[in-house]
Design a protein around this motif. Structure first.
Motif, PDB file in Angstrom:
ATOM      1  N   GLY A  78       0.790  -1.223   0.000  1.00 36.45           N
ATOM      2  CA  GLY A  78       0.000   0.000   0.000  1.00 36.45           C
ATOM      3  C   GLY A  78       0.819   1.268   0.000  1.00 36.45           C
ATOM      4  O   GLY A  78       0.258   2.368   0.029  1.00 36.45           O
ATOM      5  N   ARG A  79       2.141   1.152  -0.045  1.00 36.01           N
ATOM      6  CA  ARG A  79       2.987   2.350  -0.096  1.00 36.01           C
ATOM      7  C   ARG A  79       3.019   2.923  -1.515  1.00 36.01           C
ATOM      8  O   ARG A  79       3.029   2.181  -2.493  1.00 36.01           O
ATOM      9  CB  ARG A  79       4.416   2.009   0.328  1.00 36.01           C
ATOM     10  N   ILE A  80       3.069   4.224  -1.608  1.00 43.02           N
ATOM     11  CA  ILE A  80       3.242   4.869  -2.906  1.00 43.02           C
ATOM     12  C   ILE A  80       4.650   4.574  -3.423  1.00 43.02           C
ATOM     13  O   ILE A  80       4.836   4.236  -4.591  1.00 43.02           O
ATOM     14  CB  ILE A  80       3.021   6.384  -2.798  1.00 43.02           C
ATOM     15  N   SER A  81       5.621   4.716  -2.551  1.00 40.74           N
ATOM     16  CA  SER A  81       7.017   4.437  -2.890  1.00 40.74           C
ATOM     17  C   SER A  81       7.618   3.575  -1.781  1.00 40.74           C
ATOM     18  O   SER A  81       7.045   3.471  -0.690  1.00 40.74           O
ATOM     19  CB  SER A  81       7.813   5.741  -3.024  1.00 40.74           C
ATOM     20  N   PRO A  82       8.783   2.975  -2.010  1.00 39.75           N
ATOM     21  CA  PRO A  82       9.409   2.191  -0.939  1.00 39.75           C
ATOM     22  C   PRO A  82       9.762   3.020   0.288  1.00 39.75           C
ATOM     23  O   PRO A  82      10.021   2.446   1.356  1.00 39.75           O
ATOM     24  CB  PRO A  82      10.679   1.636  -1.610  1.00 39.75           C
ATOM     25  N   ASP A  83       9.778   4.333   0.168  1.00 33.01           N
ATOM     26  CA  ASP A  83      10.183   5.198   1.277  1.00 33.01           C
ATOM     27  C   ASP A  83       9.008   5.814   2.023  1.00 33.01           C
ATOM     28  O   ASP A  83       9.174   6.761   2.790  1.00 33.01           O
ATOM     29  CB  ASP A  83      11.098   6.314   0.754  1.00 33.01           C
ATOM     30  N   ASP A  84       7.801   5.267   1.822  1.00 33.93           N
ATOM     31  CA  ASP A  84       6.614   5.797   2.500  1.00 33.93           C
ATOM     32  C   ASP A  84       6.459   5.225   3.905  1.00 33.93           C
ATOM     33  O   ASP A  84       6.939   4.132   4.220  1.00 33.93           O
ATOM     34  CB  ASP A  84       5.359   5.462   1.690  1.00 33.93           C
ATOM     35  N   LEU A  85       5.708   5.964   4.717  1.00 32.59           N
ATOM     36  CA  LEU A  85       5.430   5.579   6.093  1.00 32.59           C
ATOM     37  C   LEU A  85       4.453   4.405   6.128  1.00 32.59           C
ATOM     38  O   LEU A  85       3.572   4.280   5.276  1.00 32.59           O
ATOM     39  CB  LEU A  85       4.811   6.785   6.813  1.00 32.59           C
ATOM     40  N   GLY A  86       4.622   3.528   7.144  1.00 31.10           N
ATOM     41  CA  GLY A  86       3.753   2.367   7.289  1.00 31.10           C
ATOM     42  C   GLY A  86       3.258   2.185   8.708  1.00 31.10           C
ATOM     43  O   GLY A  86       3.795   2.758   9.661  1.00 31.10           O
ATOM     44  N   ILE A  87       2.210   1.344   8.838  1.00 31.93           N
ATOM     45  CA  ILE A  87       1.639   1.016  10.141  1.00 31.93           C
ATOM     46  C   ILE A  87       1.203  -0.459  10.142  1.00 31.93           C
ATOM     47  O   ILE A  87       0.200  -0.830  10.744  1.00 31.93           O
ATOM     48  CB  ILE A  87       0.472   1.982  10.494  1.00 31.93           C
ATOM     49  N   TRP A  88       1.987  -1.322   9.465  1.00 34.90           N
ATOM     50  CA  TRP A  88       1.571  -2.716   9.321  1.00 34.90           C
ATOM     51  C   TRP A  88       2.225  -3.654  10.334  1.00 34.90           C
ATOM     52  O   TRP A  88       2.056  -4.865  10.254  1.00 34.90           O
ATOM     53  CB  TRP A  88       1.829  -3.220   7.905  1.00 34.90           C
ATOM     54  N   SER A  89       2.961  -3.121  11.305  1.00 36.59           N
ATOM     55  CA  SER A  89       3.535  -3.979  12.340  1.00 36.59           C
ATOM     56  C   SER A  89       3.648  -3.191  13.635  1.00 36.59           C
ATOM     57  O   SER A  89       3.539  -1.961  13.655  1.00 36.59           O
ATOM     58  CB  SER A  89       4.924  -4.477  11.925  1.00 36.59           C
ATOM     59  N   ASP A  90       3.889  -3.939  14.716  1.00 34.06           N
ATOM     60  CA  ASP A  90       4.076  -3.282  16.009  1.00 34.06           C
ATOM     61  C   ASP A  90       5.307  -2.387  15.997  1.00 34.06           C
ATOM     62  O   ASP A  90       5.342  -1.355  16.683  1.00 34.06           O
ATOM     63  CB  ASP A  90       4.203  -4.328  17.112  1.00 34.06           C
ATOM     64  N   ASP A  91       6.331  -2.759  15.232  1.00 35.72           N
ATOM     65  CA  ASP A  91       7.527  -1.919  15.139  1.00 35.72           C
ATOM     66  C   ASP A  91       7.183  -0.551  14.563  1.00 35.72           C
ATOM     67  O   ASP A  91       7.744   0.468  14.994  1.00 35.72           O
ATOM     68  CB  ASP A  91       8.582  -2.592  14.263  1.00 35.72           C
ATOM     69  N   HIS A  92       6.276  -0.522  13.587  1.00 36.35           N
ATOM     70  CA  HIS A  92       5.876   0.764  13.004  1.00 36.35           C
ATOM     71  C   HIS A  92       5.143   1.624  14.037  1.00 36.35           C
ATOM     72  O   HIS A  92       5.359   2.835  14.115  1.00 36.35           O
ATOM     73  CB  HIS A  92       4.993   0.531  11.785  1.00 36.35           C
ATOM     74  N   ALA A  93       4.281   0.996  14.820  1.00 37.51           N
ATOM     75  CA  ALA A  93       3.567   1.730  15.863  1.00 37.51           C
ATOM     76  C   ALA A  93       4.538   2.277  16.906  1.00 37.51           C
ATOM     77  O   ALA A  93       4.402   3.418  17.366  1.00 37.51           O
ATOM     78  CB  ALA A  93       2.530   0.825  16.519  1.00 37.51           C
ATOM     79  N   GLU A  94       5.535   1.477  17.276  1.00 35.17           N
ATOM     80  CA  GLU A  94       6.514   1.920  18.273  1.00 35.17           C
ATOM     81  C   GLU A  94       7.322   3.111  17.755  1.00 35.17           C
ATOM     82  O   GLU A  94       7.672   4.013  18.525  1.00 35.17           O
ATOM     83  CB  GLU A  94       7.436   0.764  18.637  1.00 35.17           C
ATOM     84  N   ALA A  95       7.628   3.119  16.459  1.00 31.40           N
ATOM     85  CA  ALA A  95       8.371   4.246  15.888  1.00 31.40           C
ATOM     86  C   ALA A  95       7.532   5.513  15.852  1.00 31.40           C
ATOM     87  O   ALA A  95       8.068   6.626  15.949  1.00 31.40           O
ATOM     88  CB  ALA A  95       8.853   3.885  14.484  1.00 31.40           C
ATOM     89  N   LEU A  96       6.213   5.358  15.719  1.00 35.12           N
ATOM     90  CA  LEU A  96       5.326   6.521  15.646  1.00 35.12           C
ATOM     91  C   LEU A  96       4.924   7.043  17.021  1.00 35.12           C
ATOM     92  O   LEU A  96       4.540   8.220  17.147  1.00 35.12           O
ATOM     93  CB  LEU A  96       4.067   6.156  14.853  1.00 35.12           C
TER      94      LEU A  96
END
Length: 365
Positions: free
Chosen positions: A66-84
């Motif tokens: 679902g990313r526009i580019s490989p460098d887009d923000l994500g929320i598909w794992s707990d690691d992503h939530a922890e970074a946010l």
């Protein structure tokens, strides 16, 4: 005093300090893994420090495809939530309301950032097969667009689940508003528009079928989002394709109350993005506000206006004249992270918004 740009806004149990929202704007700064970086913390934190009422992340992908580019923000794992999480915390500490836009790029995924041409990426270049309601690639100028797969029932179920689990992770990270992205030619907009949705099953065909997926996703996000916190939906009011079958302002007006029934508290009204042949009838200040007004006529949900909002008096007039409930400011926030603070000074609303104490020695000089 009547509502104005610096009057607070109560949505469910959430109090927003003013009517200025930072529009979601992609930063393409994740180094290929979807994890938020120092750039995101400074970018979003600066706008919270700058006095905005709502600070919303860029389109945040609910799954890697679902990313526009490989460098887009994500929320598909707990690691992503922890970074946010520290970013959401800092936004809230500065008095703004942290918000996240949950997104899936659909057939407009798998390409390079704008400064590298927004050209399609093939799998051997770090790209991936894209998903869409129908197997019709986005018409890039390049000879080889990404392979675009028509979504199966299993794909649709997986995407719905990804939006729900993305919302749950966003809540754990500390966000107070979740926005479902159904605009700008990305996946949910692709389902809405007959220009891109050629399905003949329950998710295609007539208005009811084409709007089914976004209605279901909004309802399911609302079900996991707390009752005292708002859900927004961003829509493209029109495809700006007058010479072909496409999504129209009339259909958006028809959809708006259905989104409210599904649990949307605010409709964030933008336009376009489905096809490069779009014909924008005009640009300039407030050029999309008329679409927000049309939506407001058809629903009791709140409405946000976006597009060409760059001056404090202009943003204030939108609220005072009841043309919108939120002034959603994009590019002006890139030019001036402290737009809201400067607007408060210009409008004489200094008592409503204060400069951070660390900066006050410069105020008025």
């Amino acid at each position: 005093m009547s509502d104005h740009l610096f009057s607070p806004l109560s949505i469910r149990g959430t109090e927003v300090r003013n009517r200025v929202m930072v529009s979601p704007m992609c930063q393409y700064s994740c180094d290929g893994d979807g994890l938020a970086t120092d750039w995101h913390e400074v970018h979003l934190g600066s706008r919270a420090t700058g006095g905005a009422g709502i600070v919303m992340t860029e389109a945040t992908a609910v799954e890697p495809r679902g990313r526009i580019s490989p460098d887009d923000l994500g929320i598909w794992s707990d690691d992503h939530a922890e970074a946010l999480a520290p970013i959401a915390d800092f936004i809230a500490e500065r008095g703004a309301t942290p918000a996240i836009q949950l997104a899936h790029a659909g057939r407009k995924a798998s390409k390079t950032p704008p400064w590298d041409g927004s050209v399609p990426l093939q799998p051997d270049e770090g790209g991936w097969e894209t998903l869409a309601p129908s197997a019709v690639p986005y018409p890039f100028d390049e000879d080889e667009p990404p392979v675009t797969k028509q979504m199966t029932d299993d794909d649709i179920a997986a995407v719905k689940d990804a939006f729900v689990t993305g919302a749950e992770r966003a809540l754990d990270a500390g966000f107070e508003i979740a926005e479902v992205h159904a605009a700008h030619g990305y996946l949910l907009h692709e389902f809405l528009s007959p220009a891109t949705n050629r399905r003949e099953d329950e998710y295609g065909g007539d208005f009811e079928g084409r709007t089914r997926l976004v209605r279901e996703i909004v309802s399911e996000v609302r079900a996991v989002w707390p009752d005292d916190k708002p859900v927004f939906v961003r829509v493209s009011a029109t495809d700006w394709l007058p010479d072909r079958e496409s999504w129209t302002a009339e259909e958006t007006a028809r959809l708006a109350p259905l989104l409210a029934d599904a649990g949307a508290d605010l409709i964030d009204v933008s336009a376009g993005g489905i096809h490069p042949d779009q014909q924008i009838p005009q640009t300039g200040p407030n050029y999309q506000v008329r679409y927000a007004e049309r939506v407001a006529e058809e629903t009791d949900a709140l409405v946000g206006a976006v597009g060409g909002i760059s001056e404090p008096a202009q943003a204030d007039a939108l609220i005072r004249n009841e043309r919108a409930d939120l002034a959603i400011v994009g590019r002006e926030h890139l030019r001036d992270p402290y737009f809201a603070l400067h607007a408060a000074e210009e409008l004489g609303a200094d008592e409503d918004v204060e400069w951070p104490i660390q900066y006050r020695r410069a105020v008025g000089n």
